[in-house]
Write a protein that holds these residues in place. Sequence first.
Motif, PDB file in Angstrom:
ATOM      1  N   ASN A   1       0.813  -1.230   0.000  1.00 59.96           N
ATOM      2  CA  ASN A   1       0.000   0.000   0.000  1.00 59.96           C
ATOM      3  C   ASN A   1       0.841   1.272   0.000  1.00 59.96           C
ATOM      4  N   GLN A   2       2.131   1.158  -0.290  1.00 59.94           N
ATOM      5  CA  GLN A   2       2.979   2.334  -0.414  1.00 59.94           C
ATOM      6  C   GLN A   2       3.078   2.749  -1.882  1.00 59.94           C
ATOM      7  N   ARG A   3       3.163   4.061  -2.109  1.00 63.73           N
ATOM      8  CA  ARG A   3       3.472   4.503  -3.473  1.00 63.73           C
ATOM      9  C   ARG A   3       4.954   4.238  -3.721  1.00 63.73           C
ATOM     10  N   LEU A   4       5.255   3.592  -4.841  1.00 67.20           N
ATOM     11  CA  LEU A   4       6.628   3.230  -5.168  1.00 67.20           C
ATOM     12  C   LEU A   4       7.165   4.128  -6.280  1.00 67.20           C
ATOM     13  N   ILE A   5       8.438   4.465  -6.175  1.00 66.18           N
ATOM     14  CA  ILE A   5       9.133   5.250  -7.191  1.00 66.18           C
ATOM     15  C   ILE A   5      10.173   4.323  -7.809  1.00 66.18           C
ATOM     16  N   VAL A   6      10.012   4.014  -9.090  1.00 62.06           N
ATOM     17  CA  VAL A   6      10.829   2.965  -9.715  1.00 62.06           C
ATOM     18  C   VAL A   6      11.310   3.403 -11.093  1.00 62.06           C
ATOM     19  N   ALA A   7      12.224   2.599 -11.650  1.00 61.70           N
ATOM     20  CA  ALA A   7      12.752   2.855 -12.987  1.00 61.70           C
ATOM     21  C   ALA A   7      11.665   2.659 -14.041  1.00 61.70           C
ATOM     22  N   ALA A   8      11.749   3.449 -15.109  1.00 54.33           N
ATOM     23  CA  ALA A   8      10.730   3.395 -16.146  1.00 54.33           C
ATOM     24  C   ALA A   8      10.995   2.300 -17.177  1.00 54.33           C
ATOM     25  N   ASN A   9      12.268   2.057 -17.523  1.00 61.62           N
ATOM     26  CA  ASN A   9      12.602   1.102 -18.576  1.00 61.62           C
ATOM     27  C   ASN A   9      12.194  -0.308 -18.147  1.00 61.62           C
ATOM     28  N   PRO A  10      11.242  -0.933 -18.848  1.00 60.76           N
ATOM     29  CA  PRO A  10      10.725  -2.234 -18.406  1.00 60.76           C
ATOM     30  C   PRO A  10      11.708  -3.373 -18.562  1.00 60.76           C
ATOM     31  N   TYR A  11      12.797  -3.163 -19.309  1.00 60.50           N
ATOM     32  CA  TYR A  11      13.708  -4.263 -19.606  1.00 60.50           C
ATOM     33  C   TYR A  11      14.975  -4.245 -18.762  1.00 60.50           C
ATOM     34  N   ARG A  12      15.131  -3.254 -17.892  1.00 62.89           N
ATOM     35  CA  ARG A  12      16.361  -3.176 -17.118  1.00 62.89           C
ATOM     36  C   ARG A  12      16.034  -3.264 -15.627  1.00 62.89           C
ATOM     37  N   LEU A  13      16.310  -2.255 -14.827  1.00 59.64           N
ATOM     38  CA  LEU A  13      16.116  -2.394 -13.381  1.00 59.64           C
ATOM     39  C   LEU A  13      14.658  -2.626 -13.015  1.00 59.64           C
ATOM     40  N   ARG A  14      13.738  -2.097 -13.805  1.00 57.04           N
ATOM     41  CA  ARG A  14      12.321  -2.278 -13.506  1.00 57.04           C
ATOM     42  C   ARG A  14      11.946  -3.771 -13.457  1.00 57.04           C
ATOM     43  N   MET A  15      12.557  -4.577 -14.306  1.00 58.67           N
ATOM     44  CA  MET A  15      12.206  -5.995 -14.371  1.00 58.67           C
ATOM     45  C   MET A  15      12.520  -6.729 -13.062  1.00 58.67           C
ATOM     46  N   PRO A  16      13.758  -6.653 -12.512  1.00 57.40           N
ATOM     47  CA  PRO A  16      13.996  -7.346 -11.236  1.00 57.40           C
ATOM     48  C   PRO A  16      13.183  -6.771 -10.075  1.00 57.40           C
ATOM     49  N   ILE A  17      12.845  -5.478 -10.125  1.00 56.62           N
ATOM     50  CA  ILE A  17      11.994  -4.900  -9.076  1.00 56.62           C
ATOM     51  C   ILE A  17      10.617  -5.567  -9.106  1.00 56.62           C
ATOM     52  N   GLU A  18      10.016  -5.635 -10.286  1.00 55.79           N
ATOM     53  CA  GLU A  18       8.689  -6.229 -10.406  1.00 55.79           C
ATOM     54  C   GLU A  18       8.709  -7.711 -10.050  1.00 55.79           C
ATOM     55  N   GLU A  19       9.760  -8.416 -10.479  1.00 49.75           N
ATOM     56  CA  GLU A  19       9.849  -9.847 -10.167  1.00 49.75           C
ATOM     57  C   GLU A  19       9.942 -10.076  -8.662  1.00 49.75           C
ATOM     58  N   ALA A  20      10.744  -9.264  -7.965  1.00 48.31           N
ATOM     59  CA  ALA A  20      10.912  -9.435  -6.522  1.00 48.31           C
ATOM     60  C   ALA A  20       9.622  -9.130  -5.774  1.00 48.31           C
ATOM     61  N   LEU A  21       8.938  -8.069  -6.171  1.00 45.93           N
ATOM     62  CA  LEU A  21       7.697  -7.709  -5.484  1.00 45.93           C
ATOM     63  C   LEU A  21       6.599  -8.736  -5.763  1.00 45.93           C
ATOM     64  N   THR A  22       6.535  -9.214  -6.997  1.00 46.29           N
ATOM     65  CA  THR A  22       5.545 -10.235  -7.337  1.00 46.29           C
ATOM     66  C   THR A  22       5.778 -11.513  -6.535  1.00 46.29           C
ATOM     67  N   ALA A  23       7.041 -11.865  -6.336  1.00 46.78           N
ATOM     68  CA  ALA A  23       7.361 -13.061  -5.558  1.00 46.78           C
ATOM     69  C   ALA A  23       6.887 -12.951  -4.112  1.00 46.78           C
ATOM     70  N   HIS A  24       6.741 -11.712  -3.626  1.00 53.58           N
ATOM     71  CA  HIS A  24       6.265 -11.497  -2.253  1.00 53.58           C
ATOM     72  C   HIS A  24       4.809 -11.026  -2.223  1.00 53.58           C
ATOM     73  N   ASN A  25       4.125 -11.190  -3.355  1.00 54.73           N
ATOM     74  CA  ASN A  25       2.704 -10.822  -3.460  1.00 54.73           C
ATOM     75  C   ASN A  25       2.445  -9.357  -3.137  1.00 54.73           C
ATOM     76  N   ILE A  26       3.378  -8.506  -3.557  1.00 56.31           N
ATOM     77  CA  ILE A  26       3.226  -7.067  -3.372  1.00 56.31           C
ATOM     78  C   ILE A  26       2.893  -6.447  -4.725  1.00 56.31           C
ATOM     79  N   GLY A  27       1.758  -5.788  -4.808  1.00 59.99           N
ATOM     80  CA  GLY A  27       1.357  -5.147  -6.058  1.00 59.99           C
ATOM     81  C   GLY A  27       1.976  -3.769  -6.208  1.00 59.99           C
TER      82      GLY A  27
END
Length: 305
Positions: free
Chosen positions: A191-217
Amino acid sequence: MKYFETKQLEAFSAVVSIGSMTGAAKAIGRSQPVITRLIQDLEAEVGFALLHRNGPRISPTAQGLAFSEQVEVFLSGLRAIGDRAEAIEKSEQLPIQIAAVPALASSLLPSTLANIPPDLLPNKIHIQSISSENVVQAVIARTAEIGVASWPLDNPGIEVHWQAEVQCNAVVSVDHPLAGLSAIAATDLKNQRLIVAANPYRLRMPIEEALTAHNIGMSSVIDCNATYVSLSLARKNLGVAIVEPLTAIGLPLDGVRVIPLTFRIPFRWSVITAIGRPLSAATEVIIREMRKTALAEVPSVVTID
C-alpha cells in the motif's frame, strides 16, 4: 542506406537544444533561412516530421526526440574524432571517449578518474551520460572507447571486461513513516506509493519480479528514467524509491534515508569495449582502476570476471 549531411544534423541538434530556429542560427553562425532549409531537407531525408512548429515555438516530435538521441551520439563521436586528429598532429596522448549510464557516470566514473595519477590520463576525456542502449551503440560504432552499461547485455560486437552486481536500496524522506526502520521488508511496501525505474527491460524488471514473488502489487507508482530524479521525488515524500545505490553514493542528498532491503533486487552492470579494438594504455588503466574502485567504494559489490 540513408546518409545525412553533418550540417543538417548540427542544425537539428542546435534547434532541439535551443528551441528556436533563430537561436540555433545564432549559435552555429548561420542565417535563420539556412537553418530552416537544412531542417526541411533532413525531414525529407528521414521521411518523418522532426519538429512541431507553432509560430516561433518549436519542439521535437516523439520521433524527432528519439532521432535526436542518435544524432547526439554521432556528433559527439565527430567531436572526439576532431580531438584525436589534433592529438595526433601534436604527438599527444589520444583523447578517450567514455559512454556510461547516468548512475555510473555520476558515481563510479568520477571516483575512478580521481584515483588515477594525472600523468596516466590524456589531456582530453569525453564522458557521455546516456541510456544503456546508446552506450552499447556508441561502443559498437567505435565512437566510445569504453562503455559502462547496465544489464541485460547480450549484444554482438562487444567485449565484456568485467561485470558487477550490487543490491538495491530503498530511499525515503526523513519524514516518511518507514524512515525509522533499519531495514525494509517486502511487506513494509504494501500500500505504499513506489518510485521505480521506467525502462521495463532493465532495473524495472527485477523490481517487479521481486515484489511479485512477495505478493506485493504496484498499484501506485511514479516511474522515471534516472535515479537522481527518483531520489528527488523521495526527498519530497512522494513515495518509497527503490533504486541502485551508486547514484546516492556519487550524489548524496540531505533529507533522505537510504535503507537496505531484506529481500534481493540486484542491479548489474558491465564494462565493455568493441571486439577487436586495440586498447590504449590509458584505456586499460581506466578499465582496471574502475574495477578496483568499485570493490573499494561500493558497499557489498560483487564483481564477476
